[in-house]
Scaffold this active site. Structure first.
Site, PDB file in Angstrom:
ATOM      1  CD  GLU A  64      -4.708  -3.631   1.182  1.00 48.74           C
ATOM      2  OE1 GLU A  64      -5.926  -3.662   0.913  1.00 48.74           O
ATOM      3  OE2 GLU A  64      -3.975  -2.704   0.821  1.00 48.74           O
TER       4      GLU A  64
ATOM      5  CD  GLU B 235      -0.680  -2.988  -2.498  1.00 49.58           C
ATOM      6  OE1 GLU B 235      -1.675  -2.260  -2.639  1.00 49.58           O
ATOM      7  OE2 GLU B 235      -0.747  -4.227  -2.404  1.00 49.58           O
TER       8      GLU B 235
HETATM    9  C1  BGC Z   1      -4.565  -3.784  -2.950  1.00 56.21           C
HETATM   10  C2  BGC Z   1      -4.366  -3.718  -4.441  1.00 56.21           C
HETATM   11  C3  BGC Z   1      -5.230  -2.613  -5.003  1.00 56.21           C
HETATM   12  C4  BGC Z   1      -4.789  -1.301  -4.411  1.00 56.21           C
HETATM   13  C5  BGC Z   1      -5.557  -0.098  -4.903  1.00 56.21           C
HETATM   14  C6  BGC Z   1      -4.675  -2.457  -2.268  1.00 56.21           C
HETATM   15  O1  BGC Z   1      -5.755  -2.493  -1.432  1.00 56.21           O
HETATM   16  O2  BGC Z   1      -3.594  -4.586  -2.349  1.00 56.21           O
HETATM   17  O3  BGC Z   1      -4.662  -4.969  -4.992  1.00 56.21           O
HETATM   18  O4  BGC Z   1      -5.213  -2.584  -6.391  1.00 56.21           O
HETATM   19  O5  BGC Z   1      -4.936  -1.336  -3.025  1.00 56.21           O
HETATM   20  O6  BGC Z   1      -6.894  -0.188  -4.567  1.00 56.21           O
END
Ligand code: BGC
Length: 521
Positions: free
Chosen positions: A172, A379
């Site tokens: 990101e 993610e």
């Molecule tokens: C990031 C994580 C973060 C998650 C939730 C993503 O932007 O890679 O490090 O904890 O989102 O905010």
């Protein structure tokens, strides 16, 4: 309601990875142990007011000391893969120069533990914990940091290349540029606004150089990078809202994806005067747009955009959760702003829960980038406040996080259906989904107040307790494995006994007085 685990499992294609994700700074703790260098984030998070409620990352989940137990919990969960990040300052304390043997050894042990438990490692090289020495030299405003990341990739390839199945060079970059350098909400806490643009190019160059280093080392694992993607939705039919949404799309999505996937920054960026602020030598774009083995996509939510400053750059719930009124973002003077989504369920971060936009994100990606490599959702997840229910009579604890469970189920379903034949994004070869996160952890400027975990962590005792969502994912994986085993058994039987197999198309009914194989009239 959500789809049953069994029905969801039936949608999962073969070779689809179900995994969980974390990042070093958010879980490890042990910031001053065994020769770890200092990260910019160590210093930033110690600043008054930087982190909600003054929470400290010093111990976090204490994963550094509890790693074998955490791997055992993943094994019990049954996941195919674990995505984690290497702490750069733990391995190379100053971001250049000597390495720290104890730091290198930690990830050696982690990789061995994962492989011994049948869990495939996905390693992120850079998940935001820049060594302080590099931040002091300008961080991502300094082109040299990109070369340092390339060097770090070579170190990691040499140490771990034999065991890593998938590499993510950088996580990101949009969040680093926006939160870290544009608005000052994350380390290094700079609110440079449009002057932060060089950090975009330097991070993307860092990705490209890291990729070159991994390729040069001949690592057998697949290599990709991860961008976050949020579909931008105009707030109304006002054309200015549409233009605002388009500009946000360019600033948050395309600015980071286009260079990697097409070798060019978006036209409007190239046309705008500020492009001069990230002029670059010939050859950079080739380095940035090398072919990827996979494209990592983080999806959490869509964003509704409206023209004008609104009542704040983002809705109040979001700003409060992040611990800032976002005044550094020029509150009251921004040309557009993020609107709340009144009809939507929201997470405790104030993020709208809109699983149908998971499919929109994939559809937009497929339309924009016809030559997209295989995609992995690296993610996805949601923060909701958890209730810990203790049953004293049986001495058991139960955490009924139905909303997180539903979020995950709905989003995985949306992604699978969109990319299945006939789906809106059928052109995408979707290879996996990683839940953010294995466990509750240090959520950057929000401290410990935004739990995303499948495992609840008690930050006093550091005890881990599986939530209902953990048991749900366990069931989904079991169902997926059962379906795969049943499919394999059928295939096996068919290949072993070709003569006895009955083809329903040609089989005749016993009434015909004819004997079919294996059946008598
Ligand atoms: C990031 C994580 C973060 C998650 C939730 C993503 O932007 O890679 O490090 O904890 O989102 O905010």
């Amino acid at each position: 309601m959500h789809i049953s685990a069994k029905d969801l499992a039936a949608l999962i294609p073969a070779d689809f990875t179900l995994g969980v994700a974390t990042a070093a700074f958010q879980i490890e703790g042990a910031l001053t142990e065994d020769g770890r260098g200092t990260a910019g984030w160590d210093v930033f998070s110690a600043k008054e007011g930087a982190i909600v409620d003054g929470h400290s990352p010093a111990v976090a989940c204490d994963h550094y000391h509890r790693m074998p137990g955490d791997v055992a919990l993943m094994k019990q969960l049954g996941v195919d893969s674990y995505r984690f990040s290497l702490s750069w300052p733990r391995i190379q304390p100053n971001g250049s120069g000597p390495m720290n043997p104890a730091g290198l050894a930690f990830y050696d042990r982690l990789l061995d533990e994962l492989l011994a438990n049948g869990i495939s490692p996905m390693v992120t090289l850079y998940h935001w914990d820049t060594p302080l020495a590099l931040d002091d030299a300008g961080g991502w405003m300094n082109r040299d940091t990109a070369y340092r990341l390339g060097e770090f990739a070579a170190i990691a390839a040499d140490a771990y290349g034999d065991r890593v199945a998938r590499w993510v060079t950088i996580n990101e970059p949009a969040t680093v540029s926006t939160n870290g350098y544009t608005m000052g909400l994350h380390s290094p806490g700079e609110a440079l606004m449009v002057n932060a643009l060089p950090t975009v190019h330097h991070q993307l160059l860092g990705h490209g150089l890291a990729m070159q280093a991994l390729r040069a080392a001949g690592v057998p694992g697949e290599i990709g990078m991860t961008n976050v993607y949020s579909p931008m939705v105009p707030n109304s039919i006002n054309p200015l809202d549409w233009m605002s949404a388009g500009l946000m799309d360019i600033a948050q999505n395309r600015l980071y994806a286009d260079p990697v996937l097409t070798g060019q920054y978006p036209d409007i960026i190239r046309a705008a005067k500020f492009f001069g602020s990230f002029d670059h030598p010939d050859g950079d774009m080739e380095i940035i747009s090398q072919p990827l083995d996979f494209y990592g996509l983080n999806y959490y939510m869509p964003t509704k955009v409206a023209v004008g400053p609104g009542e704040g750059a983002v809705p109040a719930t979001m700003a409060e959760a992040m611990g800032s009124d976002l005044s550094a973002a020029g509150n009251g003077s921004t040309p557009f702003h993020v609107e709340a989504w009144p009809e939507a369920d929201i997470t405790s971060y104030g993020w709208p829960v809109k699983p149908e936009y998971m499919a929109v994100a994939l559809k937009e990606m497929a339309e924009r980038y016809p030559h997209l490599p295989p995609v992995i959702i690296t993610e996805g997840g949601a923060s909701f406040e958890d209730i810990v229910v203790r049953d004293k009579s049986t001495n058991t604890t139960f955490i009924p996080d139905e909303r997180r469970l539903k979020y995950l189920s709905d989003h995985i379903e949306s992604a699978l259906k969109a990319t299945a034949p006939g789906g809106d994004a059928e052109g995408i070869d979707l290879r996996g989904y990683y839940v953010w996160s294995l466990m509750d952890n240090f959520e950057w400027s929000a401290g410990y107040n935004q739990p995303f975990g499948l495992l609840h962590v008690d930050f006093e005792t550091l005890e881990r307790t599986p939530k209902a969502s953990y048991f749900w994912l366990q069931e989904l994986i079991e169902e997926r494995n059962l379906a795969a085993a049943a499919g394999a058994a059928v295939a096996q039987a068919a290949s072993e006994e070709p003569d006895t197999a009955v083809d329903p198309e040609t089989a005749v009914s016993p009434d015909d007085g004819v004997t079919t194989s294996g059946a008598t009239a």
